[in-house]
Design a protein around this motif. Structure first.
Motif, mmCIF file in Angstrom:
data_model
loop_
_atom_site.group_PDB
_atom_site.id
_atom_site.type_symbol
_atom_site.label_atom_id
_atom_site.label_comp_id
_atom_site.label_asym_id
_atom_site.label_seq_id
_atom_site.Cartn_x
_atom_site.Cartn_y
_atom_site.Cartn_z
ATOM 1 N N GLY A 1 -32.358 -5.299 62.912
ATOM 2 C CA GLY A 1 -32.414 -6.585 62.211
ATOM 3 C C GLY A 1 -32.552 -7.748 63.184
ATOM 4 O O GLY A 1 -31.846 -7.800 64.196
ATOM 5 N N PRO A 2 -33.435 -8.709 62.886
ATOM 6 C CA PRO A 2 -33.656 -9.834 63.808
ATOM 7 C C PRO A 2 -32.576 -10.909 63.728
ATOM 8 O O PRO A 2 -32.530 -11.779 64.587
ATOM 9 C CB PRO A 2 -35.010 -10.389 63.365
ATOM 10 C CG PRO A 2 -35.094 -10.046 61.912
ATOM 11 C CD PRO A 2 -34.367 -8.742 61.746
ATOM 12 N N MET B 1 -39.040 -13.891 80.537
ATOM 13 C CA MET B 1 -39.178 -13.695 79.092
ATOM 14 C C MET B 1 -38.776 -14.971 78.363
ATOM 15 O O MET B 1 -37.748 -15.568 78.680
ATOM 16 C CB MET B 1 -38.295 -12.526 78.637
ATOM 17 C CG MET B 1 -38.441 -12.191 77.152
ATOM 18 S SD MET B 1 -37.305 -10.868 76.647
ATOM 19 C CE MET B 1 -37.874 -9.504 77.661
ATOM 20 N N THR B 2 -39.598 -15.386 77.396
ATOM 21 C CA THR B 2 -39.283 -16.585 76.627
ATOM 22 C C THR B 2 -38.167 -16.304 75.626
ATOM 23 O O THR B 2 -37.797 -15.151 75.397
ATOM 24 C CB THR B 2 -40.533 -17.082 75.889
ATOM 25 O OG1 THR B 2 -40.981 -16.058 75.002
ATOM 26 C CG2 THR B 2 -41.647 -17.429 76.863
ATOM 27 N N ASP B 3 -37.657 -17.377 75.017
ATOM 28 C CA ASP B 3 -36.564 -17.213 74.063
ATOM 29 C C ASP B 3 -36.996 -16.478 72.801
ATOM 30 O O ASP B 3 -36.209 -15.757 72.197
ATOM 31 C CB ASP B 3 -35.994 -18.595 73.687
ATOM 32 C CG ASP B 3 -35.308 -19.264 74.865
ATOM 33 O OD1 ASP B 3 -34.657 -18.548 75.640
ATOM 34 O OD2 ASP B 3 -35.441 -20.488 75.000
ATOM 35 N N GLU B 4 -38.229 -16.677 72.381
ATOM 36 C CA GLU B 4 -38.701 -16.098 71.120
ATOM 37 C C GLU B 4 -39.782 -15.050 71.379
ATOM 38 O O GLU B 4 -40.511 -15.125 72.366
ATOM 39 C CB GLU B 4 -39.265 -17.193 70.221
ATOM 40 C CG GLU B 4 -38.256 -18.284 69.878
ATOM 41 C CD GLU B 4 -38.894 -19.385 69.053
ATOM 42 O OE1 GLU B 4 -39.999 -19.162 68.524
ATOM 43 O OE2 GLU B 4 -38.291 -20.457 68.952
ATOM 44 N N PRO B 5 -39.887 -14.056 70.485
ATOM 45 C CA PRO B 5 -40.952 -13.051 70.633
ATOM 46 C C PRO B 5 -42.328 -13.696 70.557
ATOM 47 O O PRO B 5 -42.563 -14.586 69.747
ATOM 48 C CB PRO B 5 -40.721 -12.118 69.438
ATOM 49 C CG PRO B 5 -39.300 -12.343 69.020
ATOM 50 C CD PRO B 5 -39.012 -13.764 69.340
ATOM 51 N N ASP C 1 -28.942 -15.109 66.107
ATOM 52 C CA ASP C 1 -27.602 -15.632 66.381
ATOM 53 C C ASP C 1 -27.333 -15.682 67.877
ATOM 54 O O ASP C 1 -26.777 -16.658 68.396
ATOM 55 C CB ASP C 1 -26.548 -14.772 65.686
ATOM 56 C CG ASP C 1 -26.603 -14.890 64.169
ATOM 57 O OD1 ASP C 1 -27.198 -15.871 63.687
ATOM 58 O OD2 ASP C 1 -26.076 -13.991 63.488
ATOM 59 N N ARG C 2 -27.737 -14.607 68.587
ATOM 60 C CA ARG C 2 -27.484 -14.565 70.023
ATOM 61 C C ARG C 2 -28.289 -15.629 70.759
ATOM 62 O O ARG C 2 -27.754 -16.347 71.615
ATOM 63 C CB ARG C 2 -27.822 -13.176 70.566
ATOM 64 C CG ARG C 2 -27.652 -13.053 72.082
ATOM 65 C CD ARG C 2 -27.755 -11.614 72.527
ATOM 66 N NE ARG C 2 -29.017 -11.008 72.167
ATOM 67 C CZ ARG C 2 -30.152 -11.157 72.859
ATOM 68 N NH1 ARG C 2 -30.159 -11.927 73.948
ATOM 69 N NH2 ARG C 2 -31.260 -10.567 72.484
#
Length: 322
Positions: A56-57, A1-5, A62-63
């Motif tokens: 909430g995204p 899975m990539t870091d971003e959606p 932050d994570r």
């Protein structure tokens, strides 16, 4: 899975937001299952008794930001340890060489080889590669006489290697001509190196281009466009080139005043000189004394290596004064 959606995850999440922050099983298309699973794994959708609720995204941002920063710190720490880790291999490589042999295999210079202790390289990319290898393998000192303008892109590309050279305790001394440091972007690049211990001086007179590594290998151009270079290892020849460099270094002036930006008044005077105004006309235009203008002109002459007012005006043509 990539870091971003990905696109499919973003589309499904936005559909849930538009639906009041809720997503029901009947809202899903057959192809939405992978995106749904990924959104749940990321914490952007939370399962409920009747379906899923959008979270909430910002918490995800932050994570992920913390994870990326932690990963970056680990990579930087690894980069700092790498030279030490490879140190034993590098020392074994150096020890295996025949005493007095050059750091670069000049014997492979090809048809342009010019005899023992010298080799001509005719390909620009190969010249750069060999110079880069010499910088990487340098253990004590690099001497560089660099007349004329310096290509900004080349300075940027070499920055990381130059800083690595300085961090491992090597000395880097460079002589430039004033015209080199007239470009603000070039001054910034030079300042990044002097900030880490590199020494720079400015010589307002002609001299020849040369690079010397550990006083054992010298590189001089074999063509005006720098597409060809000669790599010299003969001790007498290298010693002669080192002596020439030390002579120029002794005559050169510290580059501090060239690296510091000129004052607003000096810049204005330079603009007027570039337009062809005389010293008296500049003083009249700015409402200052001719003595004040003369002092600023003196600083500009030092900066650009100009011997006459005409030469200074010519040097300032087309110069950007931001």
């Amino acid at each position: 899975m990539t870091d971003e959606p990905g696109p499919a995850e973003r589309a499904l999440y936005l559909a849930a937001v538009r639906n009041g922050g809720r997503l029901r099983p009947e809202d899903l298309a057959p192809g939405d299952r992978p995106a749904l699973a990924a959104l749940v794994a990321r914490g952007l959708l939370t399962p409920t008794a009747t379906g899923w609720t959008a979270a909430g995204p910002r918490a995800l941002g932050d994570r992920l930001g913390l994870e990326l920063r932690t990963r970056a710190i680990r990579l930087l720490q690894h980069a700092e340890r790498l030279p030490g880790t490879l140190g034993p291999l590098a020392r074994a490589y150096d020890a295996a060489r025949h005493p007095g042999s050059p750091p670069v295999d000049l014997g492979a210079a090809g048809p342009g080889a010019v005899g023992s202790g010298a080799g001509t390289v005719d390909d620009t990319a190969e010249v750069r590669r060999r110079v880069s290898q010499l910088v990487s393998e340098c253990r004590e000192e690099v001497l560089a006489a660099q007349p004329g303008p310096r290509p900004l892109e080349g300075l940027r590309m070499a920055l990381a290697q130059d800083l690595s050279l300085l961090r491992r305790g090597c000395s880097l001394r460079t002589v430039y001509q004033p015209v080199t440091l007239a470009d603000p972007a070039v001054r910034d690049q030079v300042a990044l190196r002097t900030g880490q211990g590199a020494q720079v001086r400015v010589l307002a007179e002609p001299y020849e281009r040369v690079l010397v590594f550990d006083r054992a290998v010298a590189v001089i151009p074999a063509a005006e466009d720098r597409s060809r270079a000669v790599f010299l290892t003969d001790p007498t020849t290298v010693a002669y080139l080192v002596a020439q460099f030390e002579r120029d270094w002794a005559r050169a002036a510290p580059a501090g005043r060239h690296l510091d930006p000129p004052s607003v008044t000096t810049v204005r005077i330079g603009r007027l000189l570039a337009r062809g105004l005389t010293q008296r006309a500049v003083a009249t235009r700015l409402g200052v004394s001719e003595r004040t203008v003369a002092a600023h002109i003196s600083r500009l002459r030092d900066r650009y290596g100009a011997h006459t007012l005409f030469h200074l005006g010519w040097q300032l043509r087309g110069e950007r004064h931001d």
